[in-house]
Design a protein around this motif. Structure first.
Motif, PDB file in Angstrom:
ATOM      1  N   ALA A 149       0.840  -1.201   0.000  1.00  0.00           N
ATOM      2  CA  ALA A 149       0.000   0.000   0.000  1.00  0.00           C
ATOM      3  C   ALA A 149       0.868   1.242   0.000  1.00  0.00           C
ATOM      4  N   ASP A 150       0.298   2.322  -0.521  1.00  0.00           N
ATOM      5  CA  ASP A 150       0.966   3.621  -0.512  1.00  0.00           C
ATOM      6  C   ASP A 150       0.594   4.330   0.795  1.00  0.00           C
ATOM      7  N   PRO A 151       1.565   4.593   1.667  1.00  0.00           N
ATOM      8  CA  PRO A 151       1.252   5.228   2.944  1.00  0.00           C
ATOM      9  C   PRO A 151       1.099   6.731   2.869  1.00  0.00           C
ATOM     10  N   GLY A 152       1.192   7.300   1.673  1.00  0.00           N
ATOM     11  CA  GLY A 152       1.189   8.757   1.534  1.00  0.00           C
ATOM     12  C   GLY A 152      -0.079   9.412   2.055  1.00  0.00           C
ATOM     13  N   ALA A 198      -2.322   8.280   4.315  1.00  0.00           N
ATOM     14  CA  ALA A 198      -2.397   8.190   5.774  1.00  0.00           C
ATOM     15  C   ALA A 198      -1.433   9.159   6.435  1.00  0.00           C
ATOM     16  N   ALA A 199      -0.217   9.240   5.905  1.00  0.00           N
ATOM     17  CA  ALA A 199       0.772  10.158   6.477  1.00  0.00           C
ATOM     18  C   ALA A 199       0.308  11.599   6.363  1.00  0.00           C
ATOM     19  N   GLY A 200      -0.301  11.947   5.231  1.00  0.00           N
ATOM     20  CA  GLY A 200      -0.780  13.315   5.056  1.00  0.00           C
ATOM     21  C   GLY A 200      -1.893  13.666   6.024  1.00  0.00           C
ATOM     22  N   GLN A 201      -2.840  12.758   6.208  1.00  0.00           N
ATOM     23  CA  GLN A 201      -3.963  13.019   7.104  1.00  0.00           C
ATOM     24  C   GLN A 201      -3.509  13.136   8.558  1.00  0.00           C
ATOM     25  N   ILE A 202      -2.647  12.228   8.977  1.00  0.00           N
ATOM     26  CA  ILE A 202      -2.166  12.250  10.357  1.00  0.00           C
ATOM     27  C   ILE A 202      -1.308  13.487  10.607  1.00  0.00           C
ATOM     28  N   THR A 203      -0.490  13.854   9.624  1.00  0.00           N
ATOM     29  CA  THR A 203       0.338  15.053   9.765  1.00  0.00           C
ATOM     30  C   THR A 203      -0.530  16.300   9.894  1.00  0.00           C
ATOM     31  N   GLU A 204      -1.602  16.381   9.127  1.00  0.00           N
ATOM     32  CA  GLU A 204      -2.497  17.535   9.218  1.00  0.00           C
ATOM     33  C   GLU A 204      -3.142  17.625  10.600  1.00  0.00           C
ATOM     34  N   LEU A 205      -3.526  16.476  11.163  1.00  0.00           N
ATOM     35  CA  LEU A 205      -4.098  16.483  12.512  1.00  0.00           C
ATOM     36  C   LEU A 205      -3.057  16.945  13.526  1.00  0.00           C
ATOM     37  N   TYR A 206      -1.835  16.466  13.389  1.00  0.00           N
ATOM     38  CA  TYR A 206      -0.748  16.881  14.281  1.00  0.00           C
ATOM     39  C   TYR A 206      -0.522  18.390  14.197  1.00  0.00           C
ATOM     40  N   GLN A 207      -0.500  18.930  12.990  1.00  0.00           N
ATOM     41  CA  GLN A 207      -0.287  20.368  12.830  1.00  0.00           C
ATOM     42  C   GLN A 207      -1.451  21.178  13.398  1.00  0.00           C
ATOM     43  N   TYR A 208      -2.659  20.691  13.217  1.00  0.00           N
ATOM     44  CA  TYR A 208      -3.841  21.331  13.797  1.00  0.00           C
ATOM     45  C   TYR A 208      -3.711  21.397  15.332  1.00  0.00           C
ATOM     46  N   LEU A 209      -3.256  20.313  15.934  1.00  0.00           N
ATOM     47  CA  LEU A 209      -3.107  20.271  17.392  1.00  0.00           C
ATOM     48  C   LEU A 209      -1.927  21.111  17.853  1.00  0.00           C
ATOM     49  N   GLN A 210      -0.884  21.160  17.051  1.00  0.00           N
ATOM     50  CA  GLN A 210       0.251  22.017  17.383  1.00  0.00           C
ATOM     51  C   GLN A 210      -0.183  23.470  17.525  1.00  0.00           C
ATOM     52  N   GLY A 251       6.867   2.393   5.918  1.00  0.00           N
ATOM     53  CA  GLY A 251       6.737   3.547   5.050  1.00  0.00           C
ATOM     54  C   GLY A 251       5.968   4.680   5.697  1.00  0.00           C
ATOM     55  N   LEU A 252       4.894   4.342   6.401  1.00  0.00           N
ATOM     56  CA  LEU A 252       4.100   5.361   7.088  1.00  0.00           C
ATOM     57  C   LEU A 252       4.914   6.049   8.171  1.00  0.00           C
ATOM     58  N   LEU A 253       5.601   5.281   8.990  1.00  0.00           N
ATOM     59  CA  LEU A 253       6.376   5.864  10.081  1.00  0.00           C
ATOM     60  C   LEU A 253       7.504   6.740   9.551  1.00  0.00           C
ATOM     61  N   ALA A 254       8.122   6.344   8.455  1.00  0.00           N
ATOM     62  CA  ALA A 254       9.201   7.143   7.873  1.00  0.00           C
ATOM     63  C   ALA A 254       8.668   8.503   7.410  1.00  0.00           C
ATOM     64  N   LEU A 255       7.497   8.511   6.794  1.00  0.00           N
ATOM     65  CA  LEU A 255       6.907   9.770   6.343  1.00  0.00           C
ATOM     66  C   LEU A 255       6.515  10.648   7.521  1.00  0.00           C
ATOM     67  N   LEU A 256       5.922  10.050   8.544  1.00  0.00           N
ATOM     68  CA  LEU A 256       5.511  10.825   9.714  1.00  0.00           C
ATOM     69  C   LEU A 256       6.716  11.435  10.420  1.00  0.00           C
ATOM     70  N   GLU A 257       7.757  10.637  10.586  1.00  0.00           N
ATOM     71  CA  GLU A 257       8.953  11.148  11.257  1.00  0.00           C
ATOM     72  C   GLU A 257       9.618  12.247  10.443  1.00  0.00           C
ATOM     73  N   ALA A 258       9.572  12.121   9.116  1.00  0.00           N
ATOM     74  CA  ALA A 258      10.120  13.175   8.266  1.00  0.00           C
ATOM     75  C   ALA A 258       9.329  14.472   8.418  1.00  0.00           C
ATOM     76  N   ASN A 259       8.050  14.345   8.762  1.00  0.00           N
ATOM     77  CA  ASN A 259       7.197  15.519   8.967  1.00  0.00           C
ATOM     78  C   ASN A 259       7.230  16.027  10.412  1.00  0.00           C
ATOM     79  N   GLY A 260       8.036  15.389  11.245  1.00  0.00           N
ATOM     80  CA  GLY A 260       8.165  15.827  12.626  1.00  0.00           C
ATOM     81  C   GLY A 260       7.084  15.332  13.558  1.00  0.00           C
ATOM     82  N   VAL A 261       6.281  14.356  13.114  1.00  0.00           N
ATOM     83  CA  VAL A 261       5.182  13.849  13.939  1.00  0.00           C
ATOM     84  C   VAL A 261       5.729  12.875  14.983  1.00  0.00           C
TER      85      VAL A 261
END
Length: 313
Positions: free
Chosen positions: A25-28, A30-42, A78-88
């Motif tokens: 699967a392409d984790p892109g 999921a990573a985008g949605q979770i990152t947006e939630l993290y930024q909203y909470l930040q 793949g998902l965790l790598a994208l999230l960590e790259a986004n600082g999540v």
């Protein structure tokens, strides 16, 4: 009898445990949605943690028979790598719970896709530690302060039901209750459910494990809270931490949410597969938690579980 390793989409691993095949699967998304939630909470100064719950097979995949595929761990990587790259902030539970065949057999049911209560308890411990609450919550997170209950030959898991008892056999079911005093409540408003009392009275739906087992029509795993509900509210008078925790989760979170309720005074959980007429963001605004946790297993890469109610969704 034929020695088959695959039946009705279910795979018999080399150690006798059941799992299923999964595609790459392409984790892109999921990573985008979770990152947006993290930024909203930040923006609201609310701490956030994404927890990767493990799923069979073992991390190396060495237990999968030849000719079968399971990309769940590669997808999670793949998902965790994208999230960590986004600082999540992330917490990966897989190494401890599925890093070896021995760990997998200790923490997972043989015929089901879920972890058992022991595996869920380790997840609870690691989450509390990651939130920096391990000192104040040390009494409730010590495994020796919990009693293990075993129901022999009581469980046929979701994988086992798809292939039958003749292929899978049945297994013991286990659950944990605290040895320390607890006073708490559990409210599930949309199902008109309210329970209060001790952990066993409030967090467990004991009617799910009374009487003879009904292997094909009910699951004792639902003793944890009751089943997958859209919104569950726990309140605990005896919890050592006064923090308010909101967890967005799938079915892996059922046993974990009850454990968390022994540590934190207010715990609310959301299952977005069942949440109607509101969104996770609206629930966050109403509850105003001190921390938000998203905990998903590696099969969650798209769909309603990732629809948090942010702009544009």
């Amino acid at each position: 009898l034929t020695g088959a390793s695959v039946s009705n989409g279910i795979v018999l691993m080399k150690n006798g445990m059941l799992t299923e095949e999964s595609a790459q699967a392409d984790p892109g998304y999921a990573a985008g949605q979770i990152t947006e939630l993290y930024q909203y909470l930040q923006e609201r100064d609310t701490p956030f943690l994404f927890v990767e719950a493990p799923r069979k097979p073992d991390l190396s995949g060495s237990l999968m028979p030849e000719g079968t595929e399971n990309y769940c761990n590669a997808n999670a990587d793949g998902l965790l790598a994208l999230l960590e790259a986004n600082g999540v902030p992330t917490l990966d539970l897989r190494g401890e719970l599925t890093g070896t065949a021995e760990a997998l057999e200790q923490y997972f049911y043989r015929t089901d896709h879920h972890w058992n209560a022991e595996g869920a308890f380790v997840a609870f411990q690691r989450i509390v530690e990651r939130l920096g609450e391990e000192d104040i919550c040390s009494n409730v997170t010590e495994r020796e302060n919990w009693e293990k209950h075993t129901l022999p030959n009581y469980f046929l898991g979701s994988h086992g039901r798809r292939v039958g008892i003749g292929f899978a056999g049945v297994e013991d079911f286990l659950y944990l209750t605290p040895k320390f005093d607890t006073q708490m409540s559990c409210t599930i408003a949309d199902s008109e459910i309210y329970r209060e009392g001790s952990f066993a009275e409030a967090a467990l739906a004991m009617e799910r494990i009374t009487g003879k087992p009904d292997y094909y029509n009910s699951s004792p795993y639902d003793v944890h809270t009751g089943e997958n509900y859209a919104h569950v509210q726990f309140r605990s008078e005896t919890a050592p931490s006064e923090k308010k925790v909101l967890m967005i989760k799938d079915s892996f979170g059922l046993p974990v949410e009850g454990f968390l309720a022994t540590a934190f005074r207010e715990v609310e959980t959301l299952d977005l597969r069942h949440l109607k007429d509101t969104t996770a963001v609206e629930m966050i605004e109403n509850f105003r938690p001190d921390v938000v946790i998203v905990m998903y297993n590696p099969f969650v890469m798209e769909g309603e579980c990732l629809q948090f109610g942010l702009d544009g969704e």
